[in-house]
Design a protein around this motif. Structure first.
Motif, short mmCIF file in Angstrom:
data_model
loop_
_atom_site.label_atom_id
_atom_site.label_comp_id
_atom_site.label_asym_id
_atom_site.label_seq_id
_atom_site.Cartn_x
_atom_site.Cartn_y
_atom_site.Cartn_z
N VAL B 77 51.67 4.17 81.44
CA VAL B 77 50.73 3.54 82.37
C VAL B 77 50.88 2.03 82.28
CG1 VAL B 77 48.30 3.17 82.87
CG2 VAL B 77 49.08 5.42 82.17
N GLU B 78 50.90 1.38 83.44
CA GLU B 78 50.89 -0.07 83.45
C GLU B 78 49.74 -0.53 84.33
OE1 GLU B 78 55.53 -1.22 83.18
OE2 GLU B 78 54.18 -2.50 84.34
N VAL B 79 48.98 -1.45 83.83
CA VAL B 79 47.85 -1.94 84.61
C VAL B 79 48.07 -3.41 84.90
CG1 VAL B 79 45.37 -2.34 84.58
CG2 VAL B 79 46.29 -0.32 83.51
N GLY B 80 47.97 -3.79 86.14
CA GLY B 80 48.12 -5.20 86.50
C GLY B 80 46.90 -5.67 87.25
N VAL B 81 46.35 -6.78 86.81
CA VAL B 81 45.18 -7.33 87.50
C VAL B 81 45.67 -8.48 88.37
CG1 VAL B 81 42.93 -8.35 87.21
CG2 VAL B 81 43.78 -6.75 85.51
N ALA B 82 45.38 -8.41 89.65
CA ALA B 82 45.81 -9.49 90.54
C ALA B 82 45.06 -10.76 90.20
CB ALA B 82 45.55 -9.09 91.99
N GLU B 88 37.16 -16.30 89.74
CA GLU B 88 38.09 -17.45 89.64
C GLU B 88 39.51 -16.93 89.59
OE1 GLU B 88 35.30 -20.33 86.91
OE2 GLU B 88 37.15 -19.48 86.13
N ARG B 89 40.44 -17.70 90.08
CA ARG B 89 41.82 -17.25 90.08
C ARG B 89 42.37 -17.35 88.65
NH1 ARG B 89 47.09 -16.95 90.78
NH2 ARG B 89 47.63 -15.82 92.67
N LYS B 90 42.82 -16.22 88.14
CA LYS B 90 43.31 -16.22 86.76
C LYS B 90 44.54 -15.34 86.71
CE LYS B 90 39.39 -15.83 84.22
NZ LYS B 90 38.56 -15.16 83.22
N ARG B 91 45.64 -15.89 86.25
CA ARG B 91 46.84 -15.06 86.17
C ARG B 91 46.98 -14.60 84.72
NH1 ARG B 91 49.32 -11.59 87.43
NH2 ARG B 91 51.48 -11.38 88.04
N ARG B 92 46.48 -13.42 84.42
CA ARG B 92 46.51 -12.96 83.04
C ARG B 92 47.75 -12.10 82.82
NH1 ARG B 92 40.67 -10.45 82.00
NH2 ARG B 92 41.40 -9.14 83.68
N ARG B 93 48.42 -12.33 81.74
CA ARG B 93 49.59 -11.51 81.44
C ARG B 93 49.39 -10.79 80.12
NH1 ARG B 93 53.75 -11.30 83.75
NH2 ARG B 93 54.28 -12.40 85.63
N GLY B 94 49.56 -9.50 80.13
CA GLY B 94 49.49 -8.78 78.87
C GLY B 94 48.19 -8.99 78.12
N ASP B 95 47.12 -9.04 78.83
CA ASP B 95 45.81 -9.18 78.21
C ASP B 95 45.55 -7.99 77.31
OD1 ASP B 95 42.48 -9.66 79.55
OD2 ASP B 95 43.48 -10.37 77.75
N MET B 101 43.05 -0.63 78.01
CA MET B 101 42.71 0.24 79.14
C MET B 101 43.89 1.13 79.49
SD MET B 101 41.02 -0.84 82.79
CE MET B 101 40.85 -2.51 82.29
N ALA B 102 45.08 0.54 79.51
CA ALA B 102 46.27 1.33 79.81
C ALA B 102 46.47 2.42 78.77
CB ALA B 102 47.50 0.41 79.88
N LEU B 127 49.02 0.86 88.06
CA LEU B 127 47.72 0.55 88.66
C LEU B 127 47.66 -0.93 88.97
CD1 LEU B 127 45.88 2.71 86.17
CD2 LEU B 127 45.29 2.81 88.56
N HIS B 128 47.19 -1.25 90.16
CA HIS B 128 46.99 -2.66 90.51
C HIS B 128 45.55 -2.85 90.90
CE1 HIS B 128 51.17 -3.87 90.52
NE2 HIS B 128 51.41 -2.66 90.97
N ILE B 129 44.93 -3.80 90.26
CA ILE B 129 43.52 -4.05 90.55
C ILE B 129 43.45 -5.21 91.51
CG2 ILE B 129 41.35 -4.72 89.52
CD1 ILE B 129 42.67 -3.33 86.95
N LEU B 130 42.92 -4.95 92.70
CA LEU B 130 42.88 -5.99 93.71
C LEU B 130 41.58 -6.76 93.67
CD1 LEU B 130 44.32 -3.94 96.66
CD2 LEU B 130 45.50 -5.52 95.17
#
Lengths: 292, 254
Positions: B77-82, B88-95, B101-102, B127-130
């Motif tokens: 499973v891979e989870v990516g949060v947009a 606020e705009r936040k580019r989180r990587r590998g949180d 959660m994954a 999974l992509h969280i929009l």
């Protein structure tokens, strides 16, 4: 990728069948913990916990840093874990495995997010200087139930640690060294601990403090973090076979009872350590606090 | 702005006008991406999640696996949060939170899917969280269930998930703290809550996470409300799948 030994088919069948008769491999009852030994180091804030063959060492250290810009009144408390091949052939240095993520998230939720340590008490000068407390958890030996052991070690170390005394006057911060003033204990609001329960047969049999081989044969695990006052601060059942909701509630009750027992063991160990340091009974005389 | 829950016990209505046992609007579609083996799009209130499933597929070179797992498919499973998902705009990587959660989603579906039917293969769930507004893990579990069904991977039952929390106690009567169903983002930040995922419509719990401090006595109420909510969610997920099935059948028959 390194692997640890899986239990053989015979071993697995033996464990499962023995559990059907409520017998565990080392003869404990289903709800009994292994032998728990807590020892402290010479310095304040070093706790070595041995739970059966599982061994975890935690060290607390502190330094003064600037606070996060969005949290000017809070100190910083970080927990880091070290899972190295010294503990088990399954661990690799430098590559965070799933177990490490799980362990560190559980420790963080139980000890940091539940406000066990009051971060506001770590604030020295709002916006400029706060204590940054760091807990380094080293797993020395892995024979099952790392989470409980690590939580015990970290909590014991936090309760044992003494932070240098400080004073602020007119915007000036003075940190007293050990020679000038005795260091003070940390402000812990409550003492949460974790209990890991492994279940078999779809929740029929629930086992506390599983040894590694029992963990490998289990269908799944439930981690409950609670404090002796009866508050639950963490509950995690992350997949594995499904269980009845009623069984989960029973697990939580069992866990709260176990946390009370473990808490008493930690209290006892701290009292003995204080006695050991207090040679000659002079520490009561030398204390600056008055009995109120 | 902190959530103002002072009127919760007076009007019995929450900030968004729901009562204590009402779910937010759950709308979902499956087969949203034609190229993926299975896909779904799920909206739980303002939480929007896209899920795609690729599998069962052959294992690529670098993914060696251990003995027992070779006889079963491996669920990854891979989870990516947009970046635009939060306020606020936040580019989180590998949180670490998304990794946990994954991991939870992985272990939940590893035991539910019939992985023994596909040895030496992988089932990849993306999974992509929009948009996130509370109940993130629950929405991800529901979306993944739908996508897996769309991909045709056999499972023992739906994993239906939702959150339940505890309203602040009545100022005059400290013992009464009512459980709430399906918390939104603001409520999640202020109130203690738990996420529960059940297998189908029964009382069998597959996933349970709680990260807030709650008195032991209150847990039973929260869990009961959560399991009830999961039953409702399962009905809705089932309706989505059947609607799609009817449409497919209609296009084939005509």
């Amino acid at each position: 990728m390194p692997r640890e030994a899986e239990p053989s088919i015979n071993e697995r069948a033996f464990i499962l069948q023995a559990l059907q008769e409520n017998i565990r491999l080392d003869g404990r009852s289903l709800e009994a913990y292994r032998e728990l030994n807590i020892s402290f180091g010479e310095e304040y804030g070093v706790a070595d916990v041995q739970l059966g063959k599982t061994r975890v060492l935690t060290r607390i250290s502190s330094s003064i840093t600037a606070p996060y810009p969005d949290r000017k009144f809070d100190g910083v408390f970080t927990i880091t874990t070290e899972l190295s091949p010294i503990a088990s052939p399954a661990f690799e240095v430098g590559r965070p495995s799933d177990l490490e993520t799980h362990l560190i998230r559980t420790l963080e939720t139980t000890l940091r997010r539940s406000s066990a340590l009051s971060t506001e008490s770590l604030c020295l000068l709002a916006g400029t200087a706060v204590w940054s407390l760091r807990a380094d958890v080293h797993i020395l030996d892995h024979d099952g139930n790392l989470i409980d052991c690590a939580c015990l070690a970290t909590l014991a170390a936090l309760r044992h640690y003494r932070i240098p005394d400080t004073s602020v006057s007119g915007g000036e911060l003075t940190v007293y060294s050990v020679d000038e003033r005795d260091p003070v204990p940390l402000a812990l609001l409550h003492h949460p601990l974790c209990v890991t329960l492994n279940y078999f047969e779809g929740g029929e049999k629930v086992v506390v403090d599983a040894a590694r081989v029992e963990e490998q044969c289990a269908e799944g695990e439930v981690v409950v973090g609670a404090n002796p006052q009866g508050e639950v601060c963490l509950m995690q059942k992350g997949g594995g076979g499904e269980v009845d909701a009623v069984v989960l509630l029973r697990c939580v009750d069992l866990a709260v009872a176990k946390v009370r027992e473990l808490g008493k063991v930690v209290d006892q160990a701290l009292v003995e350590d204080a006695k050991r340091r207090d040679k000659g009974g002079m520490s009561r005389e030398l204390q600056a606090e008055n009995a109120r | 702005m902190p959530l103002d829950t002072s009127t919760y016990h007076l009007s019995l209505l929450r900030l968004d006008g729901r009562r204590w046992n009402e779910l937010r609007r759950l709308s979902a579609q499956i087969s949203t991406q034609a190229a993926a083996d299975g896909s779904s799009y799920l909206e739980l209130g303002n939480t929007k999640v896209i899920c795609t499933v690729a599998g069962p597929a052959e294992i690529r070179g670098g993914q060696r696996r251990e003995g027992a797992e070779r006889d079963n498919a491996a669920v990854m499973v891979e989870v990516g949060v947009a970046g635009f998902a939060g306020v606020e705009r936040k580019r989180r990587r590998g949180d670490r939170r998304t990794t946990e959660m994954a991991n939870i989603i992985t272990s939940a579906f590893t035991s539910t899917c019939f992985t023994h039917l596909y040895p030496h293969s992988t089932i990849q769930i993306n999974l992509h969280i929009l948009s996130q507004d509370g109940s993130l893990l629950a929405a991800c579990l529901n979306a993944a269930t739908l996508a897996l069904i769309d991909a045709g991977i056999p499972m023992s039952d739906y994993i239906a998930a939702c959150t339940s929390g505890l309203a602040p106690p009545n100022p005059s009567n400290h013992d009464s703290a009512d459980p709430l169903l399906d918390l939104n983002g603001m409520e999640e930040q202020e109130l203690p809550f738990l996420t529960v995922g059940t297998l189908g419509a029964g009382e069998r719990v597959s996933v349970l996470t709680m990260e807030s401090r709650v008195q032991v006595g209150r847990l039973e109420g929260m869990l009961a409300v959560g399991v009830d909510g999961c039953k409702q969610v399962r009905e809705m997920l089932d309706a989505v799948v059947r609607r799609r099935g009817e449409r497919v059948l209609a296009s084939v028959v005509s």
